[in-house]
Design an enzyme around this catalytic site. Structure first.
Site, PDB file in Angstrom:
ATOM      1  N   ARG A  61       2.638 -18.693 -33.672  1.00  0.00           N
ATOM      2  CA  ARG A  61       2.757 -18.205 -35.056  1.00  0.00           C
ATOM      3  C   ARG A  61       4.165 -18.394 -35.608  1.00  0.00           C
ATOM      4  O   ARG A  61       4.341 -18.673 -36.806  1.00  0.00           O
ATOM      5  CB  ARG A  61       2.355 -16.732 -35.102  1.00  0.00           C
ATOM      6  CG  ARG A  61       2.282 -16.157 -36.502  1.00  0.00           C
ATOM      7  CD  ARG A  61       1.573 -14.811 -36.496  1.00  0.00           C
ATOM      8  NE  ARG A  61       1.466 -14.249 -37.831  1.00  0.00           N
ATOM      9  CZ  ARG A  61       1.982 -13.078 -38.182  1.00  0.00           C
ATOM     10  NH1 ARG A  61       2.645 -12.335 -37.300  1.00  0.00           N
ATOM     11  NH2 ARG A  61       1.825 -12.638 -39.409  1.00  0.00           N
ATOM     12  N   HIS A  65       5.121 -19.971 -39.265  1.00  0.00           N
ATOM     13  CA  HIS A  65       5.896 -19.253 -40.274  1.00  0.00           C
ATOM     14  C   HIS A  65       7.243 -19.921 -40.538  1.00  0.00           C
ATOM     15  O   HIS A  65       7.838 -19.714 -41.602  1.00  0.00           O
ATOM     16  CB  HIS A  65       6.083 -17.784 -39.883  1.00  0.00           C
ATOM     17  CG  HIS A  65       4.867 -16.947 -40.122  1.00  0.00           C
ATOM     18  ND1 HIS A  65       4.911 -15.600 -40.365  1.00  0.00           N
ATOM     19  CD2 HIS A  65       3.548 -17.278 -40.169  1.00  0.00           C
ATOM     20  CE1 HIS A  65       3.677 -15.125 -40.547  1.00  0.00           C
ATOM     21  NE2 HIS A  65       2.841 -16.131 -40.420  1.00  0.00           N
ATOM     22  N   ASN A  93       6.466 -11.169 -42.364  1.00  0.00           N
ATOM     23  CA  ASN A  93       7.112 -11.257 -41.047  1.00  0.00           C
ATOM     24  C   ASN A  93       7.535  -9.909 -40.475  1.00  0.00           C
ATOM     25  O   ASN A  93       7.483  -9.699 -39.260  1.00  0.00           O
ATOM     26  CB  ASN A  93       8.362 -12.144 -41.143  1.00  0.00           C
ATOM     27  CG  ASN A  93       8.024 -13.606 -41.368  1.00  0.00           C
ATOM     28  OD1 ASN A  93       6.937 -14.066 -41.004  1.00  0.00           O
ATOM     29  ND2 ASN A  93       8.955 -14.344 -41.966  1.00  0.00           N
ATOM     30  N   HIS A 192      -6.180 -18.601 -34.701  1.00  0.00           N
ATOM     31  CA  HIS A 192      -6.596 -17.202 -34.529  1.00  0.00           C
ATOM     32  C   HIS A 192      -7.607 -17.043 -33.402  1.00  0.00           C
ATOM     33  O   HIS A 192      -8.197 -15.975 -33.246  1.00  0.00           O
ATOM     34  CB  HIS A 192      -7.129 -16.636 -35.858  1.00  0.00           C
ATOM     35  CG  HIS A 192      -6.053 -16.471 -36.896  1.00  0.00           C
ATOM     36  ND1 HIS A 192      -6.305 -16.136 -38.202  1.00  0.00           N
ATOM     37  CD2 HIS A 192      -4.693 -16.580 -36.798  1.00  0.00           C
ATOM     38  CE1 HIS A 192      -5.158 -16.057 -38.876  1.00  0.00           C
ATOM     39  NE2 HIS A 192      -4.170 -16.329 -38.047  1.00  0.00           N
TER      40      HIS A 192
HETATM   41  C1  HEM Z   1      -4.863 -19.606 -43.012  1.00  0.00           C
HETATM   42  C2  HEM Z   1      -4.008 -18.692 -43.379  1.00  0.00           C
HETATM   43  C3  HEM Z   1      -3.495 -17.645 -42.430  1.00  0.00           C
HETATM   44  C4  HEM Z   1      -3.414 -16.321 -42.677  1.00  0.00           C
HETATM   45  C5  HEM Z   1      -3.821 -15.627 -43.957  1.00  0.00           C
HETATM   46  C6  HEM Z   1      -2.894 -15.703 -41.493  1.00  0.00           C
HETATM   47  C7  HEM Z   1      -2.662 -14.342 -41.363  1.00  0.00           C
HETATM   48  C8  HEM Z   1      -2.370 -13.715 -40.168  1.00  0.00           C
HETATM   49  C9  HEM Z   1      -2.234 -12.292 -40.013  1.00  0.00           C
HETATM   50  C10 HEM Z   1      -2.370 -11.262 -41.117  1.00  0.00           C
HETATM   51  C11 HEM Z   1      -1.996 -12.051 -38.708  1.00  0.00           C
HETATM   52  C12 HEM Z   1      -1.777 -10.684 -38.066  1.00  0.00           C
HETATM   53  C13 HEM Z   1      -0.322 -10.277 -38.303  1.00  0.00           C
HETATM   54  C14 HEM Z   1      -0.037  -8.834 -37.959  1.00  0.00           C
HETATM   55  O1  HEM Z   1      -0.948  -8.094 -37.620  1.00  0.00           O
HETATM   56  O2  HEM Z   1       1.127  -8.427 -38.039  1.00  0.00           O
HETATM   57  C15 HEM Z   1      -1.960 -13.314 -38.032  1.00  0.00           C
HETATM   58  C16 HEM Z   1      -1.735 -13.484 -36.689  1.00  0.00           C
HETATM   59  C17 HEM Z   1      -1.631 -14.716 -36.081  1.00  0.00           C
HETATM   60  N1  HEM Z   1      -1.604 -15.936 -36.720  1.00  0.00           N
HETATM   61 FE1  HEM Z   1      -2.182 -16.297 -38.605  1.00  0.00          FE
HETATM   62  N2  HEM Z   1      -2.668 -16.655 -40.546  1.00  0.00           N
HETATM   63  C18 HEM Z   1      -2.996 -17.863 -41.071  1.00  0.00           C
HETATM   64  C19 HEM Z   1      -2.856 -19.087 -40.467  1.00  0.00           C
HETATM   65  C20 HEM Z   1      -2.311 -19.273 -39.213  1.00  0.00           C
HETATM   66  C21 HEM Z   1      -1.907 -20.543 -38.672  1.00  0.00           C
HETATM   67  C22 HEM Z   1      -1.981 -21.869 -39.417  1.00  0.00           C
HETATM   68  C23 HEM Z   1      -1.430 -20.312 -37.417  1.00  0.00           C
HETATM   69  C24 HEM Z   1      -0.851 -21.277 -36.418  1.00  0.00           C
HETATM   70  C25 HEM Z   1      -1.079 -22.568 -36.407  1.00  0.00           C
HETATM   71  C26 HEM Z   1      -1.571 -18.896 -37.173  1.00  0.00           C
HETATM   72  C27 HEM Z   1      -1.292 -18.257 -35.994  1.00  0.00           C
HETATM   73  C28 HEM Z   1      -1.438 -16.909 -35.774  1.00  0.00           C
HETATM   74  C29 HEM Z   1      -1.403 -16.298 -34.462  1.00  0.00           C
HETATM   75  C30 HEM Z   1      -1.329 -17.047 -33.139  1.00  0.00           C
HETATM   76  C31 HEM Z   1      -1.488 -14.920 -34.648  1.00  0.00           C
HETATM   77  C32 HEM Z   1      -1.424 -13.819 -33.569  1.00  0.00           C
HETATM   78  C33 HEM Z   1       0.043 -13.519 -33.301  1.00  0.00           C
HETATM   79  C34 HEM Z   1       0.307 -12.468 -32.233  1.00  0.00           C
HETATM   80  O3  HEM Z   1      -0.615 -11.964 -31.584  1.00  0.00           O
HETATM   81  O4  HEM Z   1       1.503 -12.142 -32.071  1.00  0.00           O
HETATM   82  N3  HEM Z   1      -2.076 -18.291 -38.287  1.00  0.00           N
HETATM   83  N4  HEM Z   1      -2.172 -14.306 -38.951  1.00  0.00           N
END
Ligand code: HEM
Ligand SMILES: *[C@@H]1O[C@H](CO)[C@@H](O)[C@H](O)[C@H]1NC(C)=O
Ligand SMILES: *[C@@H]1O[C@H](CO)[C@@H](O)[C@H](O)[C@H]1NC(C)=O
Ligand SMILES: *[C@@H]1O[C@H](CO)[C@@H](O)[C@H](O)[C@H]1NC(C)=O
Ligand SMILES: *[C@@H]1O[C@H](CO)[C@@H](O)[C@H](O)[C@H]1NC(C)=O
Ligand SMILES: *[C@@H]1O[C@H](CO)[C@@H](O)[C@H](O)[C@H]1NC(C)=O
Ligand SMILES: *[C@@H]1O[C@H](CO)[C@@H](O)[C@H](O)[C@H]1NC(C)=O
Length: 318
Positions: A61, A65, A93, A192
């Site tokens: 992630r 970002h 973030n 995800h």
């Molecule tokens: C399509 C639009 C996307 C949205 C709206 C989005 C939104 C989010 C949100 C809200 C979370 C949880 C954050 C939290 O609870 O603090 C999350 C987690 C995550 N996102 Fe996304 N995301 C998107 C695309 C992506 C992309 C493109 C990637 C990587 C290529 C990605 C990788 C991740 C990962 C791996 C997590 C888990 C992180 C952890 O467990 O520490 N996301 N995302």
């Protein structure tokens, strides 16, 4: 004759310098300057994931970002100071992105093998790939040669990183603004398949959305009350420590955790429904498209040649 050859050598050197000044990324960028860079990063990522599997998701992630905010330039890693406000405290973030200590560990190990050579932006790109591999996902060749920014933009972080409340058209626009296609959006959302999200990011989905399995919604409400518990975690898919295609199968079952996840599959006439179905029935199709989209994402507005710098400490400019 000798002087003509010397002229030709100088001319070639000139072309090489021009090439460096406007360089594209390349897979062998560190093969002479730091041949152990990639193995050093890989070992450190493996150790971090062995210690805590979620770290693989967190590192993936971070690269996302970083890239969506004025390019893959390590800007997300800069700490706020008394007279500088960076991206770490931007809304998408703050209290959310993690893994900065692991990046520091990787950077210091890389500095020990070759000081001042490998950028923080490249470390994020390689760590993202190594994290996916460590959790069972596809591998790909990471293109290298990014340099680090000397600035960061909190306002660009607030406006460019997509929010989980977005609808499909807004998600498509957000990715299109970065030069990424709708197909890239669906493939990259497959990230995800690993990691966790906080209650505050999916509360309205589990209380108010109608395109959600009601058994699933009720089970999530136990750990995500309508008031309080903002930081309580739930897995983003049914197998949050395996990089697999279960995320897409979850979407078919109306079990996407985030509103934005479920937007990719409506079950009736959604324009991305067929791509979600295809990934849910073929992990190899998902893996191939994900790897290609990661290379594209990793190429967004990179600094190369003599632009930017190679930070010594990823948290501060030199
Ligand atoms: C399509 C639009 C996307 C949205 C709206 C989005 C939104 C989010 C949100 C809200 C979370 C949880 C954050 C939290 O609870 O603090 C999350 C987690 C995550 N996102 Fe996304 N995301 C998107 C695309 C992506 C992309 C493109 C990637 C990587 C290529 C990605 C990788 C991740 C990962 C791996 C997590 C888990 C992180 C952890 O467990 O520490 N996301 N995302
Ligand atoms: C290992 O993971 C735990 C969280 O599960 C964390 O508190 C700790 O700092 C990590 N240790 C190392 C060496 O990364
Ligand atoms: C930030 O403030 C400190 C102390 O006032 C000063 O020494 C430093 O030069 C400032 N840095 C920038 C980038 O303005
Ligand atoms: C659900 O929607 C209602 C009506 O719009 C709103 O008042 C309420 O705050 C929403 N609940 C959540 C958890 O978002
Ligand atoms: C929701 O999921 C449960 C399994 O937990 C299943 O039995 C039920 O049929 C699903 N509901 C709908 C409307 O698909
Ligand atoms: C699907 O069709 C319905 C009814 O025609 C329409 O209201 C809805 O906006 C459409 N959804 C998509 C994603 O095209
Ligand atoms: C990376 O971006 C540059 C500049 O936009 C472009 O010329 C190049 O083809 C891209 N490379 C990849 C692998 O996407």
């Amino acid at each position: 004759m000798a002087s003509f050859r010397s002229y030709k050598l100088q001319f070639c050197l000139f072309l090489v310098l021009i090439g460096v000044a406007s360089a594209q990324l390349s897979s062998n960028f560190y093969s002479n300057s730091c041949p152990n860079a990639l193995s050093t990063i890989q070992s450190a990522v493996q150790a971090a994931v062995n210690n805590e599997s979620r770290m693989g998701a967190s590192l993936l992630r971070l690269h996302f970002h970083d890239c969506f905010v004025n390019g893959c330039d390590g800007s997300i890693l800069l700490d706020d100071t008394a007279n500088f406000t960076g991206e770490k405290t931007a809304a998408p973030n703050v209290n959310s992105v993690r893994g900065f200590d692991v990046v520091d560990t990787i950077k210091s190990q890389v500095e020990n093998v070759c000081a001042g050579v490998v950028s923080c932006a490249d470390i994020l790109a390689v760590a993202a790939r190594d994290s996916v591999v460590a959790l069972g996902g596809p591998s790909w060749t990471v293109l290298l040669g990014r340099r680090d920014s000397t600035t960061a933009s909190q306002s660009a972080a607030n406006s460019n990183i997509p929010a989980p409340t977005l609808n499909l058209n807004q998600l498509i626009t957000s990715f299109s603004n970065q030069g990424l296609s709708t197909q890239d959006l669906v493939a990259l959302s497959g990230a995800h398949t690993i990691g966790q999200a906080r209650c505050t990011t999916f509360r309205s989905r589990i209380y108010n959305d109608t395109n959600i399995n009601s058994t699933f919604a009720t089970s999530l409400q136990a750990n995500c009350p309508s008031n309080g518990g903002d930081n309580n975690l739930s897995p983003l898919d049914t197998t949050p420590t395996s990089f697999d295609n279960a995320y897409f199968n979850d979407l078919l079952n109306l079990r996407g955790l985030l509103h934005s996840d479920q937007e990719l599959f409506s079950g009736s006439n959604g324009t991305t429904d067929s791509q979600v179905s295809s990934y849910s029935s073929s992990s190899s199709t998902f893996f191939t498209d994900f790897a290609n989209a990661m290379v594209k994402m990793g190429n967004i507005s990179v600094l190369t040649g003599t632009s930017g710098e190679i930070r010594t400490n990823c948290r501060v400019t030199n």
